[in-house]
Design a protein around this motif. Structure first.
Motif, PDB file in Angstrom:
ATOM      1  N   GLU A 228       0.880  -1.274  -0.054  1.00 19.25           N
ATOM      2  CA  GLU A 228      -0.043   0.085   0.142  1.00 19.25           C
ATOM      3  C   GLU A 228       0.856   1.223   0.133  1.00 19.25           C
ATOM      4  O   GLU A 228       0.260   2.326  -0.072  1.00 19.25           O
ATOM      5  CB  GLU A 228      -0.872  -0.001   0.929  1.00 19.25           C
ATOM      6  N   LYS A 229       2.258   1.100  -0.096  1.00 16.87           N
ATOM      7  CA  LYS A 229       2.914   2.170   0.124  1.00 16.87           C
ATOM      8  C   LYS A 229       3.405   2.706  -1.429  1.00 16.87           C
ATOM      9  O   LYS A 229       3.203   1.970  -2.561  1.00 16.87           O
ATOM     10  CB  LYS A 229       4.502   1.923   0.685  1.00 16.87           C
ATOM     11  N   GLU A 230       3.806   4.023  -1.443  1.00 18.40           N
ATOM     12  CA  GLU A 230       3.905   4.744  -2.682  1.00 18.40           C
ATOM     13  C   GLU A 230       5.438   4.238  -3.222  1.00 18.40           C
ATOM     14  O   GLU A 230       6.136   4.215  -2.395  1.00 18.40           O
ATOM     15  CB  GLU A 230       3.818   6.236  -2.621  1.00 18.40           C
ATOM     16  N   VAL A 231       5.130   3.600  -4.463  1.00 19.49           N
ATOM     17  CA  VAL A 231       6.621   3.192  -4.947  1.00 19.49           C
ATOM     18  C   VAL A 231       7.557   4.385  -4.944  1.00 19.49           C
ATOM     19  O   VAL A 231       9.030   4.069  -4.728  1.00 19.49           O
ATOM     20  CB  VAL A 231       6.384   2.710  -6.544  1.00 19.49           C
ATOM     21  N   SER A 232       7.326   5.600  -5.139  1.00 16.83           N
ATOM     22  CA  SER A 232       8.317   6.586  -5.176  1.00 16.83           C
ATOM     23  C   SER A 232       9.025   6.659  -3.942  1.00 16.83           C
ATOM     24  O   SER A 232       9.803   7.487  -3.828  1.00 16.83           O
ATOM     25  CB  SER A 232       7.467   7.753  -5.636  1.00 16.83           C
ATOM     26  N   THR A 233       8.589   6.318  -2.627  1.00 21.69           N
ATOM     27  CA  THR A 233       9.272   6.565  -1.572  1.00 21.69           C
ATOM     28  C   THR A 233      10.068   5.455  -0.915  1.00 21.69           C
ATOM     29  O   THR A 233      10.487   5.359   0.033  1.00 21.69           O
ATOM     30  CB  THR A 233       8.014   6.602  -0.200  1.00 21.69           C
ATOM     31  N   LEU A 234      10.128   4.304  -1.649  1.00 23.72           N
ATOM     32  CA  LEU A 234      10.660   3.264  -1.600  1.00 23.72           C
ATOM     33  C   LEU A 234      12.210   3.036  -1.662  1.00 23.72           C
ATOM     34  O   LEU A 234      12.826   4.258  -2.308  1.00 23.72           O
ATOM     35  CB  LEU A 234      10.433   2.184  -2.610  1.00 23.72           C
TER      36      LEU A 234
END
Length: 514
Positions: free
Chosen positions: A156-162
């Motif tokens: 559920e996390k945004e991919v840009s924050t990984l």
């Protein structure tokens, strides 16, 4: 029929030749392991066959009937897109088919009877294709793959924050979910822990299609491949079998070639001696001329030099205190806690491996102990007598400095000859030393960082995944050097076969998680 055919391929970087008249074939259902020492050109090979680089010569032909899947680590991970939605893009063709069904249903009210019958037949066919493709199980497949690779909590996390490691896992998962006819995998285990390496191993063993795999984890590659291509001295040699079979056959061929070389050298010497003694005599000049023609026709066997193997020798200094560090109710993390309160103690002479799944805080713990990251709470008491050698897990190497000067900047007391000698001992050639850091392979960059580490006196080594990208020769040498190191060690590593005979104990960070 070959899926990929390469004939007479040549490629160079400046004056450094990587491939010389290389040929390669990939056939259906082949599981190929592409192996070779650091810097021989394995990743460059992948870039060439995926059109990221153009070869200097030769032909590369893909069979257009087959789909190719390559994990592009530079793909744009857009803001506002969740991980699960990004992974659903692996099935975009199925979602397009569902949209087509919905469009047809919405248009039924405006159709006559004949048009409606055609539309319903079309809907039935598309629906059958969706059912055969397990369309309604897509999310279950995504969850199973995310669980297998150890990132279910990121869906559920945004991919840009990984993070870099998380991003690579997501890209690998998407590639596996796409199930192309050919998988191209460049060191896929680097950011996986033991459990998830085992999952990927099982997946690839049972993979029905073809793949080309680069990996320095010989146990892993041995389990999943049925063909080895060995890249050495600008040439690719094919061996049908797993890694263990390659090792045996490679050694046999090497010994046979040595025998043939010695026999040929004996024959050449006899011919040369005969020619030298008899070419000036009128009675034997004709025979000498015949032997000279025979000598000129001999295809000379060349014994190539062995790959340069590194030598690591860490300089240890005395640690006068018994306690290296001690923590009191230490809670590590960034925005939120990653651990329970930790009361840890490390004594002089201990060599500790830290294990556990990715994302549980191994690197965070190291950075907290070194004072590079503020803990959420608690205290760390670090001996003032520690002299720390730190190997970071990954470093951004967009460094355009020449390798020689990058090393020399850290050790200005050395002469240029001493700097070159030290780099050469770590397995870097003259061409590597005179090139810029950014064009080195991952393994060569790791050797440069190790070179800096071994020249810095220390009494504790803090090593975060030091064997990522290292070839078998460098891994074996690093294992030997760490066993002989007289100081203390904290080591994060996912390969028990590497650390088992180095460490005195293992700390499992899974016991600390919140």
């Amino acid at each position: 029929m070959s899926i990929l055919t390469i004939e007479n391929m040549n490629h160079s970087f400046g004056d450094r030749i990587l491939f010389s008249n290389v040929s390669f074939n990939l056939y259906k259902e082949e599981h190929v392991g592409l192996i070779g020492a650091n810097g021989e050109g394995k990743s460059t090979f992948m870039k060439i066959i995926t059109n990221q680089l153009l070869p200097d010569g030769g032909t590369i032909q893909w069979n257009k009937k087959y789909t190719i899947g390559y994990m592009d680590q530079l793909v744009d991970l857009k803001e506002g897109v969740s991980t699960i939605d990004f992974l659903r893009e692996a099935f975009i063709h199925l979602y397009n088919m569902e949209d087509k069904i919905n469009d047809l249903y919405n248009s039924l009210g405006n159709m006559n009877t004949e048009e409606m019958d055609k539309a319903l037949n079309k809907i039935a066919k598309i629906q059958e294709m969706l059912d055969k493709s397990d369309f309604y199980s897509i999310d279950s497949k995504i969850h199973a793959t995310a669980n297998g690779l150890g990132f279910k909590e990121l869906l559920e996390k945004e991919v840009s924050t990984l993070s870099c490691g998380q991003r690579i896992k997501i890209l690998l998962a998407k590639l596996l979910l796409e199930k192309p006819d050919i998988l191209l995998l460049d060191e896929p285990t680097n950011h996986l822990d033991e459990e998830h390496i085992e999952w990927l191993k099982g997946y690839l063993i049972n993979y029905e299609n073809a793949f080309i795999l680069i990996s320095h984890d010989n146990s892993f590659i041995n389990s999943v491949v049925n063909v080895i291509y060995h890249l050495e001295h600008k040439e690719l040699t094919r061996y049908e079998g797993n890694y263990d079979y390659f090792v045996k056959l490679y050694e046999i061929r090497k010994q046979q070639r040595l025998i043939e070389y010695k026999e040929q050298q004996t024959e050449i010497k006899k011919l040369e001696d005969y020619i030298r003694k008899n070419k000036v005599r009128a009675s034997t000049a004709k025979q000498a001329k015949a032997r000279e023609k025979k000598l000129n026709k001999i295809e000379r066997i060349e014994i190539k030099k062995d790959i340069i193997k590194p030598y690591f020798n860490f300089i240890s200094v005395t640690m006068p205190e018994n306690i290296i560090f001690e923590t009191q109710n230490l809670i590590i993390g960034y925005d939120k806690p990653l651990s329970k309160p930790l009361n840890l103690k490390m004594k002089r002479g201990q060599k500790i491996a830290i294990t556990g799944a990715n994302g549980l805080g191994k690197t965070t713990l190291l950075k907290s102990l070194l004072g590079l990251l503020e803990p959420i709470s608690g205290d760390i008491t670090l001996s003032e007598y520690t002299k720390i050698g730190y190997f970071q897990q990954e470093m951004a190497e967009d460094n355009t400095a020449q390798v020689l000067y990058d090393m020399w900047d850290g050790f200005p007391q050395m002469t240029v000859t001493e700097v070159r000698k030290s780099l050469a001992q770590c397995g870097l050639t003259r061409q590597h030393i005179d090139s810029t850091v950014d064009i080195l392979s991952g393994g060569e960059q790791a050797k440069l960082r190790l070179c800096k580490l071994i020249n810095k006196p220390s009494n504790i080594l803090v090593l975060d995944e030091p064997i990522n990208h290292l070839d078998i020769h460098a891994k074996d040498e690093l294992r030997r050097a760490l066993k002989e190191y007289e100081g203390s060690i904290i080591l994060v590593c996912h390969e028990p076969e590497f650390y088992n005979d180095i460490v005195t104990e293992v700390w499992n960070c899974e016991e600390w998680v919140v």
